[in-house]
Design a protein around this motif. Sequence first.
Motif, PDB file in Angstrom:
ATOM      1  N   ARG A 182      38.249   3.606  26.459  1.00 60.69           N
ATOM      2  CA  ARG A 182      39.111   2.443  26.714  1.00 60.69           C
ATOM      3  C   ARG A 182      39.717   2.496  28.112  1.00 60.69           C
ATOM      4  O   ARG A 182      39.806   1.474  28.797  1.00 60.69           O
ATOM      5  CB  ARG A 182      40.213   2.398  25.645  1.00 60.69           C
TER       6      ARG A 182
ATOM      7  N   ASN B  70      30.852 -11.787  20.065  1.00 61.54           N
ATOM      8  CA  ASN B  70      31.719 -11.371  18.958  1.00 61.54           C
ATOM      9  C   ASN B  70      33.164 -11.861  19.037  1.00 61.54           C
ATOM     10  O   ASN B  70      33.984 -11.435  18.219  1.00 61.54           O
ATOM     11  CB  ASN B  70      31.732  -9.839  18.870  1.00 61.54           C
TER      12      ASN B  70
ATOM     13  N   GLU C  56      39.155  -1.552  21.715  1.00 63.35           N
ATOM     14  CA  GLU C  56      38.440  -0.342  21.289  1.00 63.35           C
ATOM     15  C   GLU C  56      36.988  -0.681  20.936  1.00 63.35           C
ATOM     16  O   GLU C  56      36.063   0.057  21.282  1.00 63.35           O
ATOM     17  CB  GLU C  56      39.140   0.297  20.085  1.00 63.35           C
ATOM     18  N   ASP C  57      36.813  -1.807  20.245  1.00 57.82           N
ATOM     19  CA  ASP C  57      35.459  -2.239  19.879  1.00 57.82           C
ATOM     20  C   ASP C  57      34.638  -2.579  21.126  1.00 57.82           C
ATOM     21  O   ASP C  57      33.449  -2.249  21.208  1.00 57.82           O
ATOM     22  CB  ASP C  57      35.517  -3.465  18.963  1.00 57.82           C
TER      23      ASP C  57
ATOM     24  N   GLU D 207      33.673   0.640  22.938  1.00 51.43           N
ATOM     25  CA  GLU D 207      32.633   1.347  22.186  1.00 51.43           C
ATOM     26  C   GLU D 207      31.275   0.687  22.378  1.00 51.43           C
ATOM     27  O   GLU D 207      30.248   1.361  22.494  1.00 51.43           O
ATOM     28  CB  GLU D 207      33.001   1.385  20.703  1.00 51.43           C
ATOM     29  N   SER D 208      31.264  -0.640  22.430  1.00 55.35           N
ATOM     30  CA  SER D 208      30.000  -1.353  22.614  1.00 55.35           C
ATOM     31  C   SER D 208      29.376  -1.043  23.970  1.00 55.35           C
ATOM     32  O   SER D 208      28.150  -1.051  24.114  1.00 55.35           O
ATOM     33  CB  SER D 208      30.223  -2.866  22.496  1.00 55.35           C
TER      34      SER D 208
ATOM     35  N   ILE E 104      37.830  -8.449  16.600  1.00 52.94           N
ATOM     36  CA  ILE E 104      37.531  -7.315  17.472  1.00 52.94           C
ATOM     37  C   ILE E 104      38.728  -7.029  18.377  1.00 52.94           C
ATOM     38  O   ILE E 104      39.553  -7.911  18.641  1.00 52.94           O
ATOM     39  CB  ILE E 104      36.279  -7.571  18.339  1.00 52.94           C
ATOM     40  N   ASP E 105      38.817  -5.786  18.844  1.00 59.14           N
ATOM     41  CA  ASP E 105      39.840  -5.422  19.815  1.00 59.14           C
ATOM     42  C   ASP E 105      39.179  -4.663  20.957  1.00 59.14           C
ATOM     43  O   ASP E 105      37.949  -4.504  20.999  1.00 59.14           O
ATOM     44  CB  ASP E 105      40.954  -4.594  19.168  1.00 59.14           C
TER      45      ASP E 105
END
Length: 281
Positions: A203, A185, A193-194, A197-198, A190-191
Amino acid sequence: MTNEEFRRSFKVPHHNNLGLAVYSCGVQRCAAGHSWGPAIRDHYLIHYIVSGCGVFSVKGNEYNLSVGDGFLVVPSCVASYAADTEEPWEYCWVGFNGSDAKQLVDQTGLNEENPIFHYEHDGKLEGLLTDICNVSGSTPAAEARMLGGLYLFMAELIDHLGNASTQRTTGYEYVQKAIKFIDYNYSRDIDIEDVAESAGISRSHLYRIFMQHVSMPPNEYLMRYRINKAAALLKAGNLSVGEVAYSTGFSDQLYFSRVFKRHMGVPPSRYLNQKKNESTS
């Protein structure tokens, strides 16, 4: 075989270099005392018992199993299994391997130290394994259908056994999940946080395990990953600086240029010209 015994199976004659591939599948009602091993497999093999009973042995442990039980054979691990002499088992199985196989199995919580599971015999797992057999074949379409069936079967195991698997997940496995997400990705907006979460963690936890296993913060890893991809695209010489920026997740070309210079020592435009000159000299 007697009338009470039967075997229906399919073995893929060759294996392409894929991330995941089904090697074999089948359904068998065994003869009394029918056995395999001790020996090793070159792939993962999961059996699910639908009737009768038998014994599975691995790493010095012996497991007496019956209806609703299942067992995992891990590649290169010596194992054996045998049907009971009075109530021989009937089981379904699927064999598979590939670069993504271990990660898929890990998500179930099964491994050579914990190779046994129980799933109430309601016909669901048996049906999923039988479905793989029903679409078996050597054509690309059949292999795709078999792989789809394998994913459905493994998804059911992950749902059923996944809580225990999550508790055993190590920091490095979270890092691997995060890195794989970045790999797939990085070109999107994306950052961190993404990314966190994945991987299914916070974080702050992601930061700690990246410092422990990668020796840099995750945002730094993401930035370096994007810049390295950008450098490779510039070196190929097929895209402009702006196109490279957008292709590697940078919506602001000026910001991309500043970051690229900080990491590579020269602006992307100069880097592009240098590589063009090198290719023509």
